[in-house]
Structure formats: structure tokens, C-alpha cells
Enzyme design. Structure first.
Site, short mmCIF file in Angstrom:
data_model
loop_
_atom_site.label_atom_id
_atom_site.label_comp_id
_atom_site.label_asym_id
_atom_site.label_seq_id
_atom_site.Cartn_x
_atom_site.Cartn_y
_atom_site.Cartn_z
N ASP A 1 0.87 -1.18 0.00
CA ASP A 1 0.00 0.00 0.00
C ASP A 1 0.90 1.23 0.00
O ASP A 1 2.02 1.19 0.52
CB ASP A 1 -0.93 0.02 1.22
CG ASP A 1 -2.12 0.95 1.02
OD1 ASP A 1 -3.24 0.44 0.78
OD2 ASP A 1 -1.94 2.18 1.08
N CYS B 1 -14.27 -0.54 -7.30
CA CYS B 1 -15.30 0.13 -6.49
C CYS B 1 -15.72 1.43 -7.15
O CYS B 1 -16.31 2.30 -6.52
CB CYS B 1 -14.82 0.35 -5.06
SG CYS B 1 -13.31 1.31 -4.95
N1 SAH Z 1 -8.20 -3.87 0.22
C1 SAH Z 1 -8.38 -2.97 1.35
C2 SAH Z 1 -9.04 -1.67 0.96
C3 SAH Z 1 -8.30 -0.91 -0.11
S1 SAH Z 1 -8.65 0.81 -0.10
C4 SAH Z 1 -9.14 -3.70 2.45
O1 SAH Z 1 -9.58 -4.82 2.23
O2 SAH Z 1 -9.29 -3.16 3.54
C5 SAH Z 1 -7.51 1.42 -1.25
C6 SAH Z 1 -6.09 1.55 -0.74
O3 SAH Z 1 -5.27 1.82 -1.84
C7 SAH Z 1 -5.82 2.65 0.27
O4 SAH Z 1 -5.27 2.08 1.42
C8 SAH Z 1 -4.80 3.55 -0.41
O5 SAH Z 1 -3.80 4.01 0.49
C9 SAH Z 1 -4.20 2.64 -1.42
N2 SAH Z 1 -3.63 3.25 -2.64
C10 SAH Z 1 -4.18 4.19 -3.42
N3 SAH Z 1 -3.42 4.38 -4.51
C11 SAH Z 1 -2.36 3.53 -4.41
C12 SAH Z 1 -1.24 3.23 -5.23
N4 SAH Z 1 -1.05 3.85 -6.38
N5 SAH Z 1 -0.38 2.29 -4.80
C13 SAH Z 1 -0.57 1.66 -3.63
N6 SAH Z 1 -1.61 1.89 -2.83
C14 SAH Z 1 -2.50 2.82 -3.21
#
Ligand code: SAH
Length: 383
Positions: free
Chosen positions: A237, A327
Site C-alpha cells: 500500500d 469500487c
Molecule cells: N483492500 C483494502 C481496501 C483498499 S482501499 C481492504 O480490504 O481493507 C484502497 C487503498 O489503496 C488505500 O489504502 C490507499 O492508500 C491505497 N492506494 C491508493 N493508490 C495507491 C497506489 N497507487 N499504490 C498503492 N496503494 C495505493
């Protein structure tokens, strides 16, 4: 003003109060004159000597050899929030022997040792992990939770009521129960809408190498890692605090985070690097943030989803499992399936569609308003 409180009485056989007067906290069923039948398991009792003197106060369970566990020897001390808070405060005070710069993990409440028989609480940084082993403590559970949160200022409490002693006590063996206190001052939460997908993932990940992209606080990662000691999970992340919380969630669930990998990185960059280094996974989870917030952003977003899915497929071994999600409200299930199929075609990989999901049941969709459905998720096998 002194206040004398009365609880139902349990009378001891002659001389059986001696060890209690010495500070022992257990009474075996054989020491009782008569089992007090009319008390529910875990109910509070006053223990009296054979001559009718108050000896101590505790809780009773007819189902166990230890019939009574003592909570106090003070006749004026009621078993209430105040009692629990005093015991917890005293335990907290003792742990001040630890230098917070050196450790933030220790046993905070050690059952009889801290005057709270049947209760174990370990502290990991700002999170408490508690086990309630007896029916008596179970009855006090709501008070215990309040008292613990207030006396420790912790941000979270996990009740792990999975111990086998609970069965003997006639209590349910619960799985893992998260009790997330308002995560004060933290802009955070949990993605409850993925509950069913996390559950569904479990059957694919036993003893597998799993890559969880956009892991946030590790929802999918924890579910995966719990399936087997042989499962290895890489969580990626871009948010440092999310990755730190993911690590905490591993600890909370009794998983050693050092056996797994946590990376603060842009998923696109990470996947390209993994591809260059020819890293391969058995299972990849893609749960990115919404790439398209508006209709106008749709075609750009579809491109990004294709790029992401192609990268993921390339780090998947033949026959590996891809869980891919979207989403974005403006991207439909057909769009997502299109993304998967086009990405695979370009890579000349085959796709078997295994399972499709929307959001979990606690996020129902008003069928007259398709826009209330936003989450799509598909499990595929990539040949
Ligand atoms: N799968 C998670 C929810 C994901 S929410 C669960 O089950 O709880 C989306 C996440 O993507 C966020 O934590 C955000 O920090 C991350 N994010 C957004 N853009 C990103 C990128 N380019 N690379 C890595 N992480 C990213």
C-alpha cells in the site's frame, strides 16, 4: 459511610477458609458444604465459613472443579465498574516498570496474579488483546471492556474468546472478535464491504504465496495469513500508516508479521519491479481505490484497470488465482469482466471465471437505484 453489600451465600466446610485467608483465590467444589444450586454459572457469591463469618466474595460455577474464584476479601467492596477499575489501575501502575522507549508489548492483566481470575489481557502498543476464560468474567464482560478502555486509553480491543477452557466453563468458543473503539483522531476505518470476498479468498490461499495489492490495513492479508502457517503474504500500500496498521492487525491475530512482507509502495511501480525481477505469486488480490469517479473519467479508468490487471497477471504463475475488484460506481460488472478478458487476451493467457461478488450483505443495493451498488469483485483462474 460504610455500606454492606450482600450476595447469595456459599458456605464452606469447617476450616476450609484457611487458604483463602492466606490469599489463595480458589475454592474447589469439595470444600463447599452444599453447592448453591440456585446460582447461575458465573454468578456472584459471598463465601462464609462454617461458623457463618464472611470470608470472601467471588463468582461461582457449578460446572468446574474450581467452584468459586475469589475477587475480593473486603465485605464492603461491590463487584462493579469501580472494583474493576481499581484492579486494572493497579495492574497498569505495575507495568510502569517498563520503559515505553524499550517495549510497548506486555501482559497487562495476568488473571489471579492481578486479582482478576479468569481474565488475561496483553497489550501491544495501543491495542489490547483479551481472553475471558470463565463464566464469572464473561458476566462482567461489558464492565471489563469499559474499564479497560478507560483505564488504559487504548485505541482498540480484540477479544479472543477461542480458548478451550471456555468450553469447560460452558461458554461459547468464539472466533476472533474485533472490538474497534472509536479510532480516535485517526482518519481510518475498515472496509466492511469486502467481508464476503475475504472469506471466499481463504480457500485459495492455504500454503500459497499471496500478493495483496492496495492492502490498506490488511483485511485480506490477515484472512489469508490465518489460513495456514505456510501461507506467505505480501501486503502493498502507498500509505505508511495503513501498512503499519496492517502489521498491527497481524500481531492482534497472533500472526508473526516478520514471517510476512509489508511494503510501502505504489502498486504499479511495485508490480513492474516484481515483473522485472521475475517474482511469481500463486494468488494476487487487486482492490484499488476508485479510478473513475465520473462518467467522463470512464475510458481513462478502464485503461488503468487494464494496465493494473495485466501487470497482476504477469506476476501470477500459470494456474494462479486473481481476485480483482473495482469500487468505481461508473464501472459495471460487465466492464470489469471485459477488463479481465482483454488483459488476458493481450497476454495470451486463459481465464476461468470462478466467482463473482458485489458488496457484502450489510451493504444491500436498492435495485431501483443501481448506483447504490458500487463494488464488483471476481475470482478468476489465470492459465
Ligand atoms: N483492500 C483494502 C481496501 C483498499 S482501499 C481492504 O480490504 O481493507 C484502497 C487503498 O489503496 C488505500 O489504502 C490507499 O492508500 C491505497 N492506494 C491508493 N493508490 C495507491 C497506489 N497507487 N499504490 C498503492 N496503494 C495505493
Amino acid at each position: 459511610m460504610s455500606l454492606v453489600i450482600h450476595y447469595p451465600t456459599a458456605s464452606l466446610k469447617p476450616h476450609k477458609e484457611e487458604s483463602l485467608l492466606g490469599g489463595h483465590l480458589w475454592i474447589f467444589s469439595g470444600a463447599l458444604q452444599q453447592p448453591p444450586h440456585w446460582i447461575e454459572p458465573g454468578g456472584l457469591v459471598d463465601v462464609k465459613s462454617s461458623t457463618g463469618q464472611f470470608v470472601a466474595r467471588g463468582y461461582y460455577n457449578p460446572r468446574t472443579d474450581i467452584a468459586i474464584r475469589i475477587l475480593t476479601r473486603d465485605i464492603e467492596e461491590a463487584i462493579d465498574t469501580g472494583f474493576l477499575r481499581r484492579r486494572i489501575r493497579s495492574a497498569v501502575e505495575l507495568r510502569q516498570v517498563f520503559d515505553p522507549n524499550e517495549t510497548n508489548a506486555y501482559r497487562l492483566i495476568n488473571s489471579e496474579g492481578d486479582g482478576l481470575p479468569g481474565l488475561i489481557v496483553d497489550r501491544y502498543a495501543e491495542v489490547l488483546v483479551a481472553q475471558i476464560h470463565t463464566a464469572g468474567m464473561e458476566r462482567l464482560r461489558p464492565l471489563i471492556i469499559d474499564a479497560l478502555m478507560e483505564e488504559t486509553g487504548s485505541r482498540g480491543l480484540l477479544l479472543r474468546n477461542d480458548s478451550q477452557s471456555r468450553r469447560r466453563e460452558g461458554l461459547e468458543v468464539e472466533e476472533v472478535l474485533f472490538l474497534i473503539d472509536p479510532w480516535q483522531g485517526q482518519k481510518t476505518g475498515f472496509f466492511l464491504d469486502q467481508r464476503d470476498k475475504r472469506q471466499a479468498l481463504r480457500k485459495y490461499v492455504q500454503a500459497k504465496r499471496v500478493l495483496n495489492c492496495f492492502s490498506y490495513t490488511g483485511g485480506f492479508s490477515v484472512y489469508a495469513a490465518l489460513t495456514s502457517d505456510k501461507t506467505h503474504v505480501t501486503s502493498v500500500d502507498i500509505s505508511e500508516s495503513a501498512i503499519e496498521e496492517a502489521r498491527q492487525h497481524f500481531i492482534l491475530n497472533g500472526i508473526d508479521p516478520n514471517q510476512h512482507r509489508f511494503l510501502i509502495a505504489d502498486v504499479f511501480d511495485y508490480l513492474e519491479q516484481a515483473l522485472r525481477e521475475e517474482e511469481q505469486f500463486d494468488v494476487v488480490v487487486l482492490d484499488p481505490p476508485a479510478f473513475a469517479k465520473t462518467q467522463g473519467a470512464r475510458s481513462q479508468a478502464l485503461k488503468a484497470y487494464r494496465r493494473l490487471n495485466m501487470l497482476a497477471m504477469q506476476v501470477l504463475r500459470p494456474g494462479g488465482i486473481l481476485l480483482t475488484c473495482s469500487c468505481s460506481g461508473v464501472i459495471g460488472m460487465d466492464d470489469l469482466l471485459g477488463v479481465v478478458s482483454q488483459s488476458a487476451q493481450r497476454l495470451q493467457r486463459k481465464v476461468q471465471l470462478l466467482e463473482t461478488f458485489t458488496q457484502s450483505v450489510d451493504h444491500p443495493i436498492n435495485i431501483a437505484m443501481p448506483e447504490t451498488g458500487y463494488l464488483k469483485a471476481v475470482f478468476c483462474r489465470i492459465g
